[in-house]
Motif scaffolding. Structure first.
Motif, PDB file in Angstrom:
ATOM      1  N   ALA A   1      -1.296  14.083 -12.105  1.00 43.29           N
ATOM      2  CA  ALA A   1      -1.356  13.091 -13.189  1.00 43.29           C
ATOM      3  C   ALA A   1      -1.490  11.683 -12.612  1.00 43.29           C
ATOM      4  O   ALA A   1      -2.259  10.854 -13.118  1.00 43.29           O
ATOM      5  CB  ALA A   1      -0.119  13.188 -14.072  1.00 43.29           C
ATOM      6  N   THR A   2      -0.763  11.418 -11.539  1.00 42.19           N
ATOM      7  CA  THR A   2      -0.833  10.108 -10.890  1.00 42.19           C
ATOM      8  C   THR A   2      -2.226   9.877 -10.317  1.00 42.19           C
ATOM      9  O   THR A   2      -2.776   8.777 -10.440  1.00 42.19           O
ATOM     10  CB  THR A   2       0.241  10.003  -9.791  1.00 42.19           C
ATOM     11  OG1 THR A   2       1.522  10.248 -10.387  1.00 42.19           O
ATOM     12  CG2 THR A   2       0.237   8.648  -9.137  1.00 42.19           C
ATOM     13  N   SER A   3      -2.808  10.907  -9.742  1.00 34.70           N
ATOM     14  CA  SER A   3      -4.165  10.796  -9.207  1.00 34.70           C
ATOM     15  C   SER A   3      -5.175  10.479 -10.305  1.00 34.70           C
ATOM     16  O   SER A   3      -6.119   9.714 -10.091  1.00 34.70           O
ATOM     17  CB  SER A   3      -4.571  12.081  -8.491  1.00 34.70           C
ATOM     18  OG  SER A   3      -3.805  12.240  -7.323  1.00 34.70           O
ATOM     19  N   GLN A   4      -4.983  11.050 -11.492  1.00 28.11           N
ATOM     20  CA  GLN A   4      -5.866  10.761 -12.625  1.00 28.11           C
ATOM     21  C   GLN A   4      -5.775   9.280 -13.008  1.00 28.11           C
ATOM     22  O   GLN A   4      -6.791   8.630 -13.254  1.00 28.11           O
ATOM     23  CB  GLN A   4      -5.481  11.625 -13.833  1.00 28.11           C
ATOM     24  CG  GLN A   4      -5.731  13.091 -13.645  1.00 28.11           C
ATOM     25  CD  GLN A   4      -7.158  13.470 -13.959  1.00 28.11           C
ATOM     26  OE1 GLN A   4      -7.807  12.849 -14.784  1.00 28.11           O
ATOM     27  NE2 GLN A   4      -7.660  14.490 -13.280  1.00 28.11           N
ATOM     28  N   HIS A   5      -4.557   8.758 -13.064  1.00 30.93           N
ATOM     29  CA  HIS A   5      -4.366   7.332 -13.377  1.00 30.93           C
ATOM     30  C   HIS A   5      -5.034   6.459 -12.312  1.00 30.93           C
ATOM     31  O   HIS A   5      -5.709   5.478 -12.628  1.00 30.93           O
ATOM     32  CB  HIS A   5      -2.882   6.987 -13.460  1.00 30.93           C
ATOM     33  CG  HIS A   5      -2.212   7.497 -14.693  1.00 30.93           C
ATOM     34  ND1 HIS A   5      -2.630   7.177 -15.961  1.00 30.93           N
ATOM     35  CD2 HIS A   5      -1.137   8.299 -14.843  1.00 30.93           C
ATOM     36  CE1 HIS A   5      -1.838   7.771 -16.854  1.00 30.93           C
ATOM     37  NE2 HIS A   5      -0.924   8.447 -16.204  1.00 30.93           N
ATOM     38  N   LEU A   6      -4.838   6.834 -11.056  1.00 27.53           N
ATOM     39  CA  LEU A   6      -5.431   6.053  -9.966  1.00 27.53           C
ATOM     40  C   LEU A   6      -6.956   6.093 -10.006  1.00 27.53           C
ATOM     41  O   LEU A   6      -7.616   5.094  -9.700  1.00 27.53           O
ATOM     42  CB  LEU A   6      -4.903   6.556  -8.617  1.00 27.53           C
ATOM     43  CG  LEU A   6      -3.437   6.231  -8.358  1.00 27.53           C
ATOM     44  CD1 LEU A   6      -2.904   7.072  -7.206  1.00 27.53           C
ATOM     45  CD2 LEU A   6      -3.237   4.754  -8.097  1.00 27.53           C
TER      46      LEU A   6
ATOM     47  N   GLU B   1       0.866  -1.173   0.000  1.00 21.62           N
ATOM     48  CA  GLU B   1       0.000   0.000   0.000  1.00 21.62           C
ATOM     49  C   GLU B   1       0.906   1.228   0.000  1.00 21.62           C
ATOM     50  O   GLU B   1       1.882   1.280   0.749  1.00 21.62           O
ATOM     51  CB  GLU B   1      -0.873  -0.029   1.260  1.00 21.62           C
ATOM     52  CG  GLU B   1      -1.821   1.125   1.365  1.00 21.62           C
ATOM     53  CD  GLU B   1      -2.670   1.046   2.626  1.00 21.62           C
ATOM     54  OE1 GLU B   1      -3.851   0.717   2.511  1.00 21.62           O
ATOM     55  OE2 GLU B   1      -2.113   1.311   3.715  1.00 21.62           O
ATOM     56  N   LEU B   2       0.583   2.210  -0.853  1.00 23.46           N
ATOM     57  CA  LEU B   2       1.425   3.399  -0.958  1.00 23.46           C
ATOM     58  C   LEU B   2       0.578   4.655  -1.087  1.00 23.46           C
ATOM     59  O   LEU B   2      -0.522   4.616  -1.642  1.00 23.46           O
ATOM     60  CB  LEU B   2       2.332   3.293  -2.198  1.00 23.46           C
ATOM     61  CG  LEU B   2       3.410   2.224  -2.165  1.00 23.46           C
ATOM     62  CD1 LEU B   2       4.016   2.041  -3.550  1.00 23.46           C
ATOM     63  CD2 LEU B   2       4.486   2.596  -1.155  1.00 23.46           C
ATOM     64  N   PRO B   3       1.116   5.797  -0.615  1.00 24.86           N
ATOM     65  CA  PRO B   3       0.415   7.067  -0.799  1.00 24.86           C
ATOM     66  C   PRO B   3       0.649   7.598  -2.219  1.00 24.86           C
ATOM     67  O   PRO B   3       1.599   7.198  -2.897  1.00 24.86           O
ATOM     68  CB  PRO B   3       1.056   7.988   0.243  1.00 24.86           C
ATOM     69  CG  PRO B   3       2.438   7.442   0.405  1.00 24.86           C
ATOM     70  CD  PRO B   3       2.308   5.950   0.221  1.00 24.86           C
ATOM     71  N   VAL B   4      -0.197   8.517  -2.642  1.00 22.77           N
ATOM     72  CA  VAL B   4      -0.106   9.080  -3.985  1.00 22.77           C
ATOM     73  C   VAL B   4       1.264   9.701  -4.221  1.00 22.77           C
ATOM     74  O   VAL B   4       1.843   9.550  -5.300  1.00 22.77           O
ATOM     75  CB  VAL B   4      -1.214  10.135  -4.210  1.00 22.77           C
ATOM     76  CG1 VAL B   4      -1.091  10.767  -5.589  1.00 22.77           C
ATOM     77  CG2 VAL B   4      -2.581   9.499  -4.053  1.00 22.77           C
ATOM     78  N   SER B   5       1.816  10.385  -3.227  1.00 23.48           N
ATOM     79  CA  SER B   5       3.116  11.054  -3.408  1.00 23.48           C
ATOM     80  C   SER B   5       4.214  10.051  -3.745  1.00 23.48           C
ATOM     81  O   SER B   5       5.047  10.303  -4.627  1.00 23.48           O
ATOM     82  CB  SER B   5       3.489  11.851  -2.161  1.00 23.48           C
ATOM     83  OG  SER B   5       3.523  11.001  -1.020  1.00 23.48           O
ATOM     84  N   ALA B   6       4.225   8.898  -3.085  1.00 25.24           N
ATOM     85  CA  ALA B   6       5.231   7.875  -3.381  1.00 25.24           C
ATOM     86  C   ALA B   6       5.013   7.287  -4.765  1.00 25.24           C
ATOM     87  O   ALA B   6       5.976   6.992  -5.494  1.00 25.24           O
ATOM     88  CB  ALA B   6       5.187   6.771  -2.324  1.00 25.24           C
ATOM     89  N   LEU B   7       3.761   7.119  -5.158  1.00 23.85           N
ATOM     90  CA  LEU B   7       3.460   6.589  -6.486  1.00 23.85           C
ATOM     91  C   LEU B   7       3.859   7.577  -7.581  1.00 23.85           C
ATOM     92  O   LEU B   7       4.380   7.177  -8.626  1.00 23.85           O
ATOM     93  CB  LEU B   7       1.976   6.242  -6.587  1.00 23.85           C
ATOM     94  CG  LEU B   7       1.545   5.068  -5.704  1.00 23.85           C
ATOM     95  CD1 LEU B   7       0.032   5.008  -5.597  1.00 23.85           C
ATOM     96  CD2 LEU B   7       2.118   3.766  -6.231  1.00 23.85           C
TER      97      LEU B   7
END
Length: 135
Positions: A55-60, A39-45
């Motif tokens: 952009a990562t949040s959009q993918h998620l 499990e990872l936070p958005v910032s690490a991803l």
């Protein structure tokens, strides 16, 4: 009826296509690999992808809409983890490996990100095609 005697399920097919579309982006595929083990936070991803948090949040969001990831909030942070996707990722790696072997005419190994999955002998064999004969 299909060749195996089961009726065609259009709704199930639509859901399967939605899942495949969600995984059909290299960034989303990498996110699923990363999240399938932890499990990872958005910032690490975002750091893992080398992308902005937005952009990562959009993918998620696309992965979540397809039911491939789940999230939980802890204070101001949102943590993500993959649903049961390991089989999907492993199968995609097997198909990619078989496709690469067929293209090169060898039993080339195409490693999945961060992991090599042993392919069964029946899948690893490249299909030999007969030369065209001009008929």
């Amino acid at each position: 009826m299909d060749t195996q005697g089961k009726p065609w399920d259009a709704a199930a097919a639509d859901r399967a296509v939605a899942v495949l579309k969600a995984v059909a982006d290299p960034s989303r595929y990498r996110l699923l690999w990363a999240l399938s083990g932890q499990e990872l936070p958005v910032s690490a991803l975002a750091e893992l992808l080398g992308a902005h948090v937005a952009a990562t949040s959009q993918h998620l969001a696309k992965l979540r809409a397809a039911g491939l990831v789940v999230s939980r909030r802890e204070g101001t942070r949102i943590y993500y983890r993959a649903a049961d996707v390991r089989g999907l990722l492993d199968e995609a790696a097997l198909v990619a490996r078989a496709s690469a072997a067929e293209e090169t005419g060898t039993a080339a190994e195409v490693a999945a990100p961060e992991q090599t999955v042993a392919a069964p002998a029946t899948r690893a064999r490249a299909v030999r095609r007969r030369p065209a004969t001009g008929h």
